[in-house]
Design a protein around this motif. Structure first.
Motif, PDB file in Angstrom:
ATOM      1  N   SER A 125       0.810  -1.223   0.000  1.00  0.00           N
ATOM      2  CA  SER A 125       0.000   0.000   0.000  1.00  0.00           C
ATOM      3  C   SER A 125       0.844   1.274   0.000  1.00  0.00           C
ATOM      4  O   SER A 125       0.310   2.358  -0.196  1.00  0.00           O
ATOM      5  CB  SER A 125      -0.965   0.005   1.179  1.00  0.00           C
ATOM      6  OG  SER A 125      -0.257   0.004   2.401  1.00  0.00           O
ATOM      7  N   HIS A 172       2.676   1.980  -2.281  1.00  0.00           N
ATOM      8  CA  HIS A 172       2.620   2.324  -3.700  1.00  0.00           C
ATOM      9  C   HIS A 172       1.203   2.016  -4.190  1.00  0.00           C
ATOM     10  O   HIS A 172       0.978   0.999  -4.854  1.00  0.00           O
ATOM     11  CB  HIS A 172       3.659   1.526  -4.486  1.00  0.00           C
ATOM     12  CG  HIS A 172       5.035   1.638  -3.924  1.00  0.00           C
ATOM     13  ND1 HIS A 172       5.811   2.766  -4.090  1.00  0.00           N
ATOM     14  CD2 HIS A 172       5.755   0.786  -3.158  1.00  0.00           C
ATOM     15  CE1 HIS A 172       6.958   2.580  -3.468  1.00  0.00           C
ATOM     16  NE2 HIS A 172       6.947   1.402  -2.881  1.00  0.00           N
ATOM     17  N   PRO A 173       0.246   2.868  -3.850  1.00  0.00           N
ATOM     18  CA  PRO A 173      -1.165   2.530  -4.066  1.00  0.00           C
ATOM     19  C   PRO A 173      -1.554   2.252  -5.513  1.00  0.00           C
ATOM     20  O   PRO A 173      -2.375   1.366  -5.762  1.00  0.00           O
ATOM     21  CB  PRO A 173      -1.927   3.731  -3.513  1.00  0.00           C
ATOM     22  CG  PRO A 173      -0.937   4.807  -3.329  1.00  0.00           C
ATOM     23  CD  PRO A 173       0.401   4.174  -3.215  1.00  0.00           C
ATOM     24  N   PHE A 174      -1.001   2.970  -6.471  1.00  0.00           N
ATOM     25  CA  PHE A 174      -1.390   2.738  -7.859  1.00  0.00           C
ATOM     26  C   PHE A 174      -0.854   1.401  -8.360  1.00  0.00           C
ATOM     27  O   PHE A 174      -1.554   0.657  -9.048  1.00  0.00           O
ATOM     28  CB  PHE A 174      -0.942   3.894  -8.752  1.00  0.00           C
ATOM     29  CG  PHE A 174      -1.625   5.184  -8.409  1.00  0.00           C
ATOM     30  CD1 PHE A 174      -2.986   5.345  -8.601  1.00  0.00           C
ATOM     31  CD2 PHE A 174      -0.909   6.229  -7.861  1.00  0.00           C
ATOM     32  CE1 PHE A 174      -3.632   6.533  -8.263  1.00  0.00           C
ATOM     33  CE2 PHE A 174      -1.542   7.413  -7.524  1.00  0.00           C
ATOM     34  CZ  PHE A 174      -2.898   7.567  -7.720  1.00  0.00           C
ATOM     35  N   SER A 196      -2.897  -1.305  -6.593  1.00  0.00           N
ATOM     36  CA  SER A 196      -4.222  -1.419  -7.189  1.00  0.00           C
ATOM     37  C   SER A 196      -4.161  -2.183  -8.507  1.00  0.00           C
ATOM     38  O   SER A 196      -4.992  -3.056  -8.770  1.00  0.00           O
ATOM     39  CB  SER A 196      -4.819  -0.025  -7.403  1.00  0.00           C
ATOM     40  OG  SER A 196      -6.109  -0.120  -7.938  1.00  0.00           O
ATOM     41  N   ASN A 197      -3.163  -1.876  -9.320  1.00  0.00           N
ATOM     42  CA  ASN A 197      -3.006  -2.589 -10.591  1.00  0.00           C
ATOM     43  C   ASN A 197      -2.674  -4.057 -10.381  1.00  0.00           C
ATOM     44  O   ASN A 197      -3.174  -4.927 -11.101  1.00  0.00           O
ATOM     45  CB  ASN A 197      -1.928  -1.927 -11.450  1.00  0.00           C
ATOM     46  CG  ASN A 197      -2.398  -0.622 -12.050  1.00  0.00           C
ATOM     47  OD1 ASN A 197      -3.593  -0.372 -12.173  1.00  0.00           O
ATOM     48  ND2 ASN A 197      -1.453   0.225 -12.419  1.00  0.00           N
ATOM     49  N   ASP A 236      -6.829   7.131  -1.805  1.00  0.00           N
ATOM     50  CA  ASP A 236      -6.618   5.947  -2.623  1.00  0.00           C
ATOM     51  C   ASP A 236      -7.769   4.954  -2.476  1.00  0.00           C
ATOM     52  O   ASP A 236      -7.554   3.756  -2.416  1.00  0.00           O
ATOM     53  CB  ASP A 236      -5.293   5.282  -2.255  1.00  0.00           C
ATOM     54  CG  ASP A 236      -4.122   6.235  -2.392  1.00  0.00           C
ATOM     55  OD1 ASP A 236      -4.072   6.948  -3.408  1.00  0.00           O
ATOM     56  OD2 ASP A 236      -3.293   6.280  -1.482  1.00  0.00           O
ATOM     57  N   GLY A 280      -9.688   3.904  -4.554  1.00  0.00           N
ATOM     58  CA  GLY A 280      -9.647   2.955  -5.663  1.00  0.00           C
ATOM     59  C   GLY A 280      -8.855   1.711  -5.310  1.00  0.00           C
ATOM     60  O   GLY A 280      -9.163   0.614  -5.781  1.00  0.00           O
ATOM     61  N   LEU A 281      -7.845   1.876  -4.474  1.00  0.00           N
ATOM     62  CA  LEU A 281      -7.058   0.733  -4.018  1.00  0.00           C
ATOM     63  C   LEU A 281      -7.939  -0.227  -3.233  1.00  0.00           C
ATOM     64  O   LEU A 281      -7.944  -1.427  -3.481  1.00  0.00           O
ATOM     65  CB  LEU A 281      -5.879   1.205  -3.160  1.00  0.00           C
ATOM     66  CG  LEU A 281      -5.107   0.133  -2.400  1.00  0.00           C
ATOM     67  CD1 LEU A 281      -4.505  -0.890  -3.350  1.00  0.00           C
ATOM     68  CD2 LEU A 281      -4.034   0.779  -1.538  1.00  0.00           C
ATOM     69  N   SER A 295     -10.329  -2.019  -5.526  1.00  0.00           N
ATOM     70  CA  SER A 295      -9.653  -3.083  -6.275  1.00  0.00           C
ATOM     71  C   SER A 295      -9.403  -4.309  -5.408  1.00  0.00           C
ATOM     72  O   SER A 295      -9.608  -5.446  -5.842  1.00  0.00           O
ATOM     73  CB  SER A 295      -8.319  -2.586  -6.848  1.00  0.00           C
ATOM     74  OG  SER A 295      -8.531  -1.626  -7.832  1.00  0.00           O
TER      75      SER A 295
END
Length: 101
Positions: A5, A7-9, A12-13, A61, A63-64, A67
Motif C-alpha cells: 500500500s 505504492h497505491p497505484f 491497485s493494478n 486511494d 480505488g485501491l 480493487s
C-alpha cells in the motif's frame, strides 16, 4: 505480488491483475497462490476502515480498497475454500468497501 500500500497505484493494478488472472485461469492455477495473496490484501483492506493516521494517508486511494475488495470477491468465486478460511479477518472491511462502490 506487489501488493504494497506504500505504492497505491501499483498495488491497485497488481490486485486488479490478480483478480483477472483468477477469473481466467481458474481454481487449479490460482489455489496455490490464494492464501499468500489473501495474507497481503487483508491488512490493506482493513486499513480502509480502521481510521487514524493511516486512513488519512490512504483515503485518497479509495480505488485501491475497491480493487482489493473486488479481487477478494473474484478469488472467493474461484477458490472459495482458500478465501473463505480468512473471512473472519476481512468480512467487515470487505462489506464496507463494497458498499462504497
Amino acid at each position: 505480488l506487489n501488493l504494497d500500500s506504500a505504492h497505491p497505484f501499483v498495488c491497485s493494478n497488481a490486485a486488479w491483475a490478480l483478480g483477472e488472472a483468477a477469473i481466467r485461469l481458474g481454481p487449479r492455477c490460482m489455489a496455490p497462490f490464494t492464501d499468500a495473496a489473501m495474507r497481503k490484501m487483508i491488512p490493506i483492506l482493513n486499513n480502509s476502515s480502521d481510521g487514524g493516521e493511516k486512513q488519512s494517508q490512504l483515503q485518497r486511494d479509495s480505488g485501491l480498497f475497491h480493487s482489493i475488495a473486488l479481487t477478494i470477491s473474484r478469488l472467493g468465486l474461484v477458490c472459495p475454500g482458500e478465501t473463505g478460511k480468512h473471512l473472519e479477518h476481512f468480512a467487515k472491511a470487505w462489506c464496507e468497501s463494497l458498499t462504497k462502490t
